[in-house]
Motif scaffolding. Sequence first.
Motif, PDB file in Angstrom:
ATOM      1  N   LEU A  64       0.771  -1.235  -0.016  1.00  0.00           N
ATOM      2  CA  LEU A  64       0.090   0.077   0.026  1.00  0.00           C
ATOM      3  C   LEU A  64       0.883   1.180  -0.154  1.00  0.00           C
ATOM      4  O   LEU A  64       0.619   2.299  -0.715  1.00  0.00           O
ATOM      5  CB  LEU A  64      -1.031   0.126   1.131  1.00  0.00           C
ATOM      6  N   ASP A  65       1.799   1.196   0.718  1.00  0.00           N
ATOM      7  CA  ASP A  65       2.759   2.364   0.769  1.00  0.00           C
ATOM      8  C   ASP A  65       3.334   2.850  -0.519  1.00  0.00           C
ATOM      9  O   ASP A  65       3.532   3.796  -1.011  1.00  0.00           O
ATOM     10  CB  ASP A  65       4.057   2.115   1.868  1.00  0.00           C
ATOM     11  N   ARG A 119      -1.908   8.221   6.036  1.00  0.00           N
ATOM     12  CA  ARG A 119      -1.131   7.122   5.685  1.00  0.00           C
ATOM     13  C   ARG A 119      -1.762   6.706   3.997  1.00  0.00           C
ATOM     14  O   ARG A 119      -0.997   6.653   3.150  1.00  0.00           O
ATOM     15  CB  ARG A 119      -0.677   6.028   6.230  1.00  0.00           C
ATOM     16  N   TRP A 120      -3.032   6.153   4.167  1.00  0.00           N
ATOM     17  CA  TRP A 120      -3.581   5.638   3.052  1.00  0.00           C
ATOM     18  C   TRP A 120      -5.061   6.231   3.037  1.00  0.00           C
ATOM     19  O   TRP A 120      -5.714   6.176   4.127  1.00  0.00           O
ATOM     20  CB  TRP A 120      -3.447   3.969   3.096  1.00  0.00           C
ATOM     21  N   ASP A 121      -5.458   6.751   1.808  1.00  0.00           N
ATOM     22  CA  ASP A 121      -6.714   7.191   1.675  1.00  0.00           C
ATOM     23  C   ASP A 121      -7.524   6.039   0.528  1.00  0.00           C
ATOM     24  O   ASP A 121      -7.064   6.218  -0.432  1.00  0.00           O
ATOM     25  CB  ASP A 121      -6.459   8.587   1.089  1.00  0.00           C
ATOM     26  N   LYS A 126       1.949   2.322  -3.357  1.00  0.00           N
ATOM     27  CA  LYS A 126       1.037   2.346  -4.270  1.00  0.00           C
ATOM     28  C   LYS A 126       0.717   1.371  -5.198  1.00  0.00           C
ATOM     29  O   LYS A 126       0.547   1.726  -6.526  1.00  0.00           O
ATOM     30  CB  LYS A 126       1.041   3.955  -4.749  1.00  0.00           C
ATOM     31  N   GLU A 166      -8.428   8.018  -2.407  1.00  0.00           N
ATOM     32  CA  GLU A 166      -7.528   8.540  -3.570  1.00  0.00           C
ATOM     33  C   GLU A 166      -7.233   6.962  -4.211  1.00  0.00           C
ATOM     34  O   GLU A 166      -6.739   7.031  -5.539  1.00  0.00           O
ATOM     35  CB  GLU A 166      -6.352   8.717  -2.826  1.00  0.00           C
ATOM     36  N   LEU A 167      -7.028   5.913  -3.618  1.00  0.00           N
ATOM     37  CA  LEU A 167      -6.717   4.834  -4.084  1.00  0.00           C
ATOM     38  C   LEU A 167      -7.912   4.211  -5.112  1.00  0.00           C
ATOM     39  O   LEU A 167      -7.604   3.610  -6.084  1.00  0.00           O
ATOM     40  CB  LEU A 167      -6.758   3.603  -2.886  1.00  0.00           C
ATOM     41  N   LEU A 185      -1.609  -1.128  -5.185  1.00  0.00           N
ATOM     42  CA  LEU A 185      -3.092  -1.665  -5.124  1.00  0.00           C
ATOM     43  C   LEU A 185      -3.387  -2.061  -6.560  1.00  0.00           C
ATOM     44  O   LEU A 185      -3.805  -2.913  -6.693  1.00  0.00           O
ATOM     45  CB  LEU A 185      -3.922  -0.699  -4.445  1.00  0.00           C
ATOM     46  N   HIS A 228      -7.244   5.709  -8.040  1.00  0.00           N
ATOM     47  CA  HIS A 228      -6.317   5.305  -8.996  1.00  0.00           C
ATOM     48  C   HIS A 228      -6.972   4.040  -9.697  1.00  0.00           C
ATOM     49  O   HIS A 228      -6.671   3.700 -10.959  1.00  0.00           O
ATOM     50  CB  HIS A 228      -5.246   4.839  -8.113  1.00  0.00           C
TER      51      HIS A 228
END
Length: 100
Positions: free
Chosen positions: A24-25, A53-55, A27, A58-59, A29, A62
Amino acid sequence: MQNLRKQPPVNDSNCDRELLSLLLDAKLLVKCVSTPFYPRLVEHLLASPQQGRWDAEELARHLRAAGHEAEAGSLLLAARGTHRALRTFRTALGAAQRWL
């Protein structure tokens, strides 16, 4: 990512929280959508909400940009606490179109 697709079934012995956090860090996914790691990544993302850290939104953007609209909507529905019974394919598509 080719090697991830050839992995044996994902379980606790080959997929831990640190690995999921690293994916996840980084990106990754979107690149993991077609791998057995994807469901675990989503579970980890939703179970480990860390401010900044993770939204999930936002993901989801993507995912949608990469052509995974149903996955994007499904992630948004899960992140917003929608009951599993209501997370249908049609609802996920609608959520992605409406919320992103």
